[in-house]
Design a protein around this motif. Sequence first.
Motif, PDB file in Angstrom:
ATOM      1  N   MET A   1       6.125 -12.469   6.466  1.00 53.36           N
ATOM      2  CA  MET A   1       5.462 -11.579   6.071  1.00 53.36           C
ATOM      3  C   MET A   1       7.027 -10.730   4.889  1.00 53.36           C
ATOM      4  O   MET A   1       8.297 -11.350   4.961  1.00 53.36           O
ATOM      5  N   THR A   2       6.406 -10.184   3.959  1.00 57.75           N
ATOM      6  CA  THR A   2       7.619  -9.280   3.048  1.00 57.75           C
ATOM      7  C   THR A   2       8.509  -8.670   4.464  1.00 57.75           C
ATOM      8  O   THR A   2       8.437  -8.049   5.039  1.00 57.75           O
ATOM      9  N   LYS A   3       9.742  -9.667   3.706  1.00 60.51           N
ATOM     10  CA  LYS A   3      10.615  -8.351   3.953  1.00 60.51           C
ATOM     11  C   LYS A   3      11.037  -6.194   2.943  1.00 60.51           C
ATOM     12  O   LYS A   3      10.498  -6.371   2.722  1.00 60.51           O
ATOM     13  N   ASN A   4      11.878  -6.103   3.814  1.00 60.44           N
ATOM     14  CA  ASN A   4      12.416  -4.811   3.197  1.00 60.44           C
ATOM     15  C   ASN A   4      11.336  -3.658   3.198  1.00 60.44           C
ATOM     16  O   ASN A   4      10.577  -3.412   2.426  1.00 60.44           O
ATOM     17  N   LYS A   5      10.583  -3.088   4.435  1.00 56.04           N
ATOM     18  CA  LYS A   5       9.427  -2.802   4.351  1.00 56.04           C
ATOM     19  C   LYS A   5       9.563  -1.386   3.693  1.00 56.04           C
ATOM     20  O   LYS A   5      10.690  -0.635   4.355  1.00 56.04           O
ATOM     21  N   ILE A   6       8.671  -0.572   2.626  1.00 53.32           N
ATOM     22  CA  ILE A   6       8.853   0.975   2.198  1.00 53.32           C
ATOM     23  C   ILE A   6       8.505   1.757   2.767  1.00 53.32           C
ATOM     24  O   ILE A   6       7.607   1.855   4.231  1.00 53.32           O
ATOM     25  N   GLY A  58       2.199   3.145  -8.327  1.00 49.49           N
ATOM     26  CA  GLY A  58       3.260   3.070 -10.130  1.00 49.49           C
ATOM     27  C   GLY A  58       4.196   3.318  -9.462  1.00 49.49           C
ATOM     28  O   GLY A  58       5.178   2.072  -9.841  1.00 49.49           O
ATOM     29  N   GLY A  59       5.408   4.039  -8.539  1.00 47.09           N
ATOM     30  CA  GLY A  59       6.574   4.286  -8.585  1.00 47.09           C
ATOM     31  C   GLY A  59       6.720   3.203  -7.448  1.00 47.09           C
ATOM     32  O   GLY A  59       8.195   2.529  -8.259  1.00 47.09           O
ATOM     33  N   GLU A  60       6.249   2.493  -6.198  1.00 45.08           N
ATOM     34  CA  GLU A  60       6.536   1.961  -5.942  1.00 45.08           C
ATOM     35  C   GLU A  60       6.110   0.243  -6.326  1.00 45.08           C
ATOM     36  O   GLU A  60       7.279  -0.713  -5.743  1.00 45.08           O
ATOM     37  N   ILE A  61       5.503   0.546  -7.036  1.00 40.79           N
ATOM     38  CA  ILE A  61       5.458  -1.010  -7.516  1.00 40.79           C
ATOM     39  C   ILE A  61       6.666  -1.767  -8.212  1.00 40.79           C
ATOM     40  O   ILE A  61       6.717  -2.471  -8.748  1.00 40.79           O
ATOM     41  N   ALA A  62       6.945  -0.556  -9.296  1.00 36.19           N
ATOM     42  CA  ALA A  62       8.040  -0.687 -10.255  1.00 36.19           C
ATOM     43  C   ALA A  62       9.188  -0.723  -9.453  1.00 36.19           C
ATOM     44  O   ALA A  62      10.121  -1.509  -9.427  1.00 36.19           O
ATOM     45  N   ARG A  63       9.901  -0.286  -8.172  1.00 38.41           N
ATOM     46  CA  ARG A  63      10.117  -0.265  -6.782  1.00 38.41           C
ATOM     47  C   ARG A  63      10.628  -1.478  -7.336  1.00 38.41           C
ATOM     48  O   ARG A  63      11.550  -2.323  -6.820  1.00 38.41           O
ATOM     49  N   THR A  64       9.629  -2.529  -6.294  1.00 42.30           N
ATOM     50  CA  THR A  64       9.677  -4.309  -5.927  1.00 42.30           C
ATOM     51  C   THR A  64       9.768  -4.835  -7.164  1.00 42.30           C
ATOM     52  O   THR A  64       9.935  -6.187  -6.691  1.00 42.30           O
ATOM     53  N   SER A 204       5.317 -13.582  -8.055  1.00 44.18           N
ATOM     54  CA  SER A 204       5.397 -13.601  -6.889  1.00 44.18           C
ATOM     55  C   SER A 204       5.819 -12.695  -6.200  1.00 44.18           C
ATOM     56  O   SER A 204       6.088 -12.614  -4.551  1.00 44.18           O
ATOM     57  N   LEU A 205       5.722 -11.496  -7.201  1.00 45.37           N
ATOM     58  CA  LEU A 205       6.469 -10.528  -5.976  1.00 45.37           C
ATOM     59  C   LEU A 205       5.431  -9.869  -5.273  1.00 45.37           C
ATOM     60  O   LEU A 205       6.356  -8.887  -4.230  1.00 45.37           O
ATOM     61  N   PHE A 206       4.318 -10.312  -5.533  1.00 48.20           N
ATOM     62  CA  PHE A 206       3.085  -9.641  -4.610  1.00 48.20           C
ATOM     63  C   PHE A 206       2.388 -10.355  -3.960  1.00 48.20           C
ATOM     64  O   PHE A 206       1.081 -10.102  -4.433  1.00 48.20           O
ATOM     65  N   PRO A 207       2.775 -10.506  -2.864  1.00 45.44           N
ATOM     66  CA  PRO A 207       2.051 -11.398  -2.140  1.00 45.44           C
ATOM     67  C   PRO A 207       1.313  -9.917  -1.711  1.00 45.44           C
ATOM     68  O   PRO A 207       1.859  -8.733  -1.505  1.00 45.44           O
ATOM     69  N   ASP A 208      -0.049 -10.908  -0.871  1.00 45.57           N
ATOM     70  CA  ASP A 208      -1.541  -9.750  -0.631  1.00 45.57           C
ATOM     71  C   ASP A 208      -0.791  -9.116   0.445  1.00 45.57           C
ATOM     72  O   ASP A 208      -0.436  -7.584   0.750  1.00 45.57           O
ATOM     73  N   ASP A 209       0.266  -9.573   1.565  1.00 42.35           N
ATOM     74  CA  ASP A 209       0.420  -8.401   2.480  1.00 42.35           C
ATOM     75  C   ASP A 209       1.584  -7.498   1.643  1.00 42.35           C
ATOM     76  O   ASP A 209       1.646  -5.687   2.379  1.00 42.35           O
ATOM     77  N   LEU A 212      -0.781  -5.445   0.147  1.00 43.29           N
ATOM     78  CA  LEU A 212      -1.419  -4.030   1.758  1.00 43.29           C
ATOM     79  C   LEU A 212       0.036  -3.247   1.773  1.00 43.29           C
ATOM     80  O   LEU A 212      -0.890  -1.659   2.247  1.00 43.29           O
ATOM     81  N   GLU A 213       1.163  -3.472   1.848  1.00 39.27           N
ATOM     82  CA  GLU A 213       2.132  -2.522   2.114  1.00 39.27           C
ATOM     83  C   GLU A 213       1.987  -1.023   1.446  1.00 39.27           C
ATOM     84  O   GLU A 213       1.934  -0.344   1.834  1.00 39.27           O
ATOM     85  N   ILE A 214       1.672  -1.264   0.205  1.00 39.93           N
ATOM     86  CA  ILE A 214       2.362  -0.556  -0.794  1.00 39.93           C
ATOM     87  C   ILE A 214       0.731   0.662  -0.890  1.00 39.93           C
ATOM     88  O   ILE A 214       1.179   1.540  -0.474  1.00 39.93           O
ATOM     89  N   THR A 215      -0.160  -0.068  -0.178  1.00 37.22           N
ATOM     90  CA  THR A 215      -1.548   1.160  -0.633  1.00 37.22           C
ATOM     91  C   THR A 215      -2.041   1.925   0.929  1.00 37.22           C
ATOM     92  O   THR A 215      -2.704   2.767   0.977  1.00 37.22           O
ATOM     93  N   ASN A 216      -1.317   0.902   1.920  1.00 33.93           N
ATOM     94  CA  ASN A 216      -1.341   2.166   3.017  1.00 33.93           C
ATOM     95  C   ASN A 216      -0.659   3.000   3.015  1.00 33.93           C
ATOM     96  O   ASN A 216      -0.379   3.490   4.018  1.00 33.93           O
ATOM     97  N   LEU A 217       0.725   2.838   2.351  1.00 27.80           N
ATOM     98  CA  LEU A 217       0.823   4.768   1.943  1.00 27.80           C
ATOM     99  C   LEU A 217       0.334   5.658   1.279  1.00 27.80           C
ATOM    100  O   LEU A 217       0.915   6.160   2.363  1.00 27.80           O
ATOM    101  N   ILE A 218      -0.743   5.233   0.455  1.00 27.13           N
ATOM    102  CA  ILE A 218      -1.854   6.274   0.685  1.00 27.13           C
ATOM    103  C   ILE A 218      -2.037   7.333   1.965  1.00 27.13           C
ATOM    104  O   ILE A 218      -2.837   6.736   2.214  1.00 27.13           O
ATOM    105  N   PRO A 219      -2.127   8.372   2.296  1.00 25.29           N
ATOM    106  CA  PRO A 219      -2.573   9.024   2.940  1.00 25.29           C
ATOM    107  C   PRO A 219      -4.178   9.723   3.167  1.00 25.29           C
ATOM    108  O   PRO A 219      -4.159   9.568   2.023  1.00 25.29           O
TER     109      PRO A 219
END
Length: 265
Positions: A1-6, A58-64, A204-209, A212-219
Amino acid sequence: MTKNKIELRTVNVTRYITPLREGGSLPALAEADDDFKYVLKFRGAGHGVKALISELLGGEIARTMGLRVPELVFANLDEAFGRSEGDEEIQDLLKGSQGLNLALHFLSGALTYDPVVTEVEEELASKIVWLDAFITNIDRTVKNTNMLIWHKELWLIDHGATFYFHHSWGDWKKAAQSPFSYIKDHVLLPQATKVEEINNQMISLFPDDKLLEITNLIPLDWLNWEGTDLNPEEIRNVYYQFLVLRRNHANNFVKQIQDARKTLI
């Protein structure tokens, strides 16, 4: 799993300070119950929750990617907020924005990035251009750089014009795999000499998980759309699938960047 959960904090807006009229969506400088000031983006503005989704993703992808972006927070606007506001346009905006909005930490004293004054290092420029092609950002041009200089460092702001496929909600799969012709207008294109070199690293910074973590942020509250048969979870899944496809076809937009750079020479 990807570390540093947002994880995004949620604040309650306590004071509307002033509108920031340089943007068409009429964001505002506001204060929250954590005593910090924020640039508040409203769900009741022009493009509604879609602009907030763009800003969030966009912001969280940039931060990643390791790029500097002001902290994003969910900002709750109480039902009674803004009743005393004298400006009718602003009062209507506040009434239409009750509930969960989005805000960026206010960078006090920051200056607008000026390409004539400040030269951006080639690798950083390449990462920003790659980012904006990935998230289809049409709004980082000479006329509107959407970058700030704060404490002598470059910060990215205003990603509300990204993911523009969602305004027509047509063939999103085709949009995900397409190159990005608007990259020719990017303010940092002349310095983006290393896009091909960094491409695999960025992918490589954007594996599926992570996607998924980033898009799951959308309320879910932002995904109750009219004019579609999709439910909120299905809409959120489209954003996820869009990013997966876009990542898998990154070579398409990287080639477009290279072609656009050739026209500068």
